[in-house]
Motif scaffolding. Sequence first.
Motif, mmCIF file in Angstrom:
data_model
loop_
_atom_site.group_PDB
_atom_site.id
_atom_site.type_symbol
_atom_site.label_atom_id
_atom_site.label_comp_id
_atom_site.label_asym_id
_atom_site.label_seq_id
_atom_site.Cartn_x
_atom_site.Cartn_y
_atom_site.Cartn_z
ATOM 1 N N SER A 52 3.007 49.873 23.496
ATOM 2 C CA SER A 52 3.412 49.576 24.864
ATOM 3 C C SER A 52 2.994 50.685 25.820
ATOM 4 O O SER A 52 3.016 51.867 25.477
ATOM 5 C CB SER A 52 4.930 49.387 24.939
ATOM 6 N N LEU A 66 7.611 50.934 32.776
ATOM 7 C CA LEU A 66 9.041 51.233 32.721
ATOM 8 C C LEU A 66 9.401 52.123 33.900
ATOM 9 O O LEU A 66 9.441 53.351 33.801
ATOM 10 C CB LEU A 66 9.392 51.887 31.393
ATOM 11 N N THR A 83 7.456 53.054 23.016
ATOM 12 C CA THR A 83 7.084 53.088 24.427
ATOM 13 C C THR A 83 6.115 54.241 24.671
ATOM 14 O O THR A 83 6.127 55.250 23.971
ATOM 15 C CB THR A 83 8.316 53.243 25.336
ATOM 16 N N GLN A 106 9.825 40.673 25.483
ATOM 17 C CA GLN A 106 8.433 40.438 25.093
ATOM 18 C C GLN A 106 8.132 41.019 23.715
ATOM 19 O O GLN A 106 7.413 40.411 22.918
ATOM 20 C CB GLN A 106 7.495 41.040 26.149
ATOM 21 N N ALA A 107 8.693 42.190 23.435
ATOM 22 C CA ALA A 107 8.475 42.800 22.120
ATOM 23 C C ALA A 107 9.084 41.943 21.020
ATOM 24 O O ALA A 107 8.466 41.722 19.968
ATOM 25 C CB ALA A 107 9.072 44.207 22.090
ATOM 26 N N LEU A 153 10.559 44.131 28.750
ATOM 27 C CA LEU A 153 9.824 44.661 27.600
ATOM 28 C C LEU A 153 10.543 44.318 26.303
ATOM 29 O O LEU A 153 9.910 43.947 25.313
ATOM 30 C CB LEU A 153 9.666 46.179 27.720
ATOM 31 N N SER A 176 12.996 47.134 31.735
ATOM 32 C CA SER A 176 13.353 47.419 30.338
ATOM 33 C C SER A 176 13.729 46.150 29.594
ATOM 34 O O SER A 176 13.310 45.944 28.447
ATOM 35 C CB SER A 176 14.523 48.416 30.303
ATOM 36 N N VAL A 215 1.881 45.176 24.352
ATOM 37 C CA VAL A 215 2.665 44.586 25.434
ATOM 38 C C VAL A 215 2.612 45.548 26.615
ATOM 39 O O VAL A 215 3.069 46.697 26.493
ATOM 40 C CB VAL A 215 4.126 44.335 25.026
ATOM 41 N N ARG A 216 2.053 45.095 27.706
ATOM 42 C CA ARG A 216 1.980 45.962 28.880
ATOM 43 C C ARG A 216 3.367 46.097 29.504
ATOM 44 O O ARG A 216 4.101 45.114 29.646
ATOM 45 C CB ARG A 216 1.009 45.404 29.926
ATOM 46 N N ALA A 217 3.715 47.319 29.868
ATOM 47 C CA ALA A 217 5.015 47.561 30.485
ATOM 48 C C ALA A 217 4.936 48.769 31.404
ATOM 49 O O ALA A 217 4.352 49.795 31.042
ATOM 50 C CB ALA A 217 6.086 47.794 29.419
#
Length: 256
Positions: free
Chosen positions: A37, A65, A13, A78-79, A75, A72, A61-63
């Motif tokens: 991310s 948090l 992250t 998606q991960a 993400l 969370s 992967v856009r996140a």
Amino acid sequence: MAQRLQGRTALITGSTSNIGRAIAVAFAAEGAHVVVSGRDEVRGAAVVDQIRQKGGRADFVRADLDGTAAASHRLAAQAAEVVNGRVDILVNNAGIYPPTTTPTTDEDTFDRVYGVNVKAPFFLTRALVPAMIGAGGGVIINLGSWIARLAVPVSSLYSSTKGAMETMTRAWAAEFGPRGVRVNAISPGVIVSPDRDTATDHPGEVMMRGTPAGRSGHPDAIAAAAVYLASDEAAFVHGTVLDVDGGRTGVAVVAV
């Protein structure tokens, strides 16, 4: 020489810049399929491109948090989808550092900092650990900070969040270690991004005067520690906070 993370997947992250970026690049160089991310798609794409140009595997992967469990969990899902299975290594690196003192910290700022720095990694870990346990093992690496233990007269809010992460490191090691998931933390000292403006002095340099290192650190120093903790070389390491701080917390500082 064999790559130490060959065949493994990793989510880092906050890996579009500075320490997170260095960890992502180092993990990919050691054979891991890395999920980069962060909030900035342009910077994320640049990190992925840097890794791929060197023959590594990476996806972005856009996140954002924000501290909600939903962010969370999203993400985590998606991960796992990007790496076609499960995440073997989680690095909880994302965090925010508002330059506030206790009298100048309002409730919104308090909730936002704890949301990003503590609640988000808590629920991200909660989402990913079951698959690690089911697969027979995994690794979680948290990022603490030297100011969680050696107090400075500013940033009490940030310091307390990093203290919480170091405490959760030990608690998670006790909770998940017997089921195959190793949990450790890295406590960086003053780390200066290579992207900074070198025309001006970084205020952190003053804090490193009189230490054995005598200077601030580079993000690559933290990345090297993360590679070690993620690899089988650290198979007997559980619940440890590894100080990578130029001796800042462990050695008496002599004013110079």
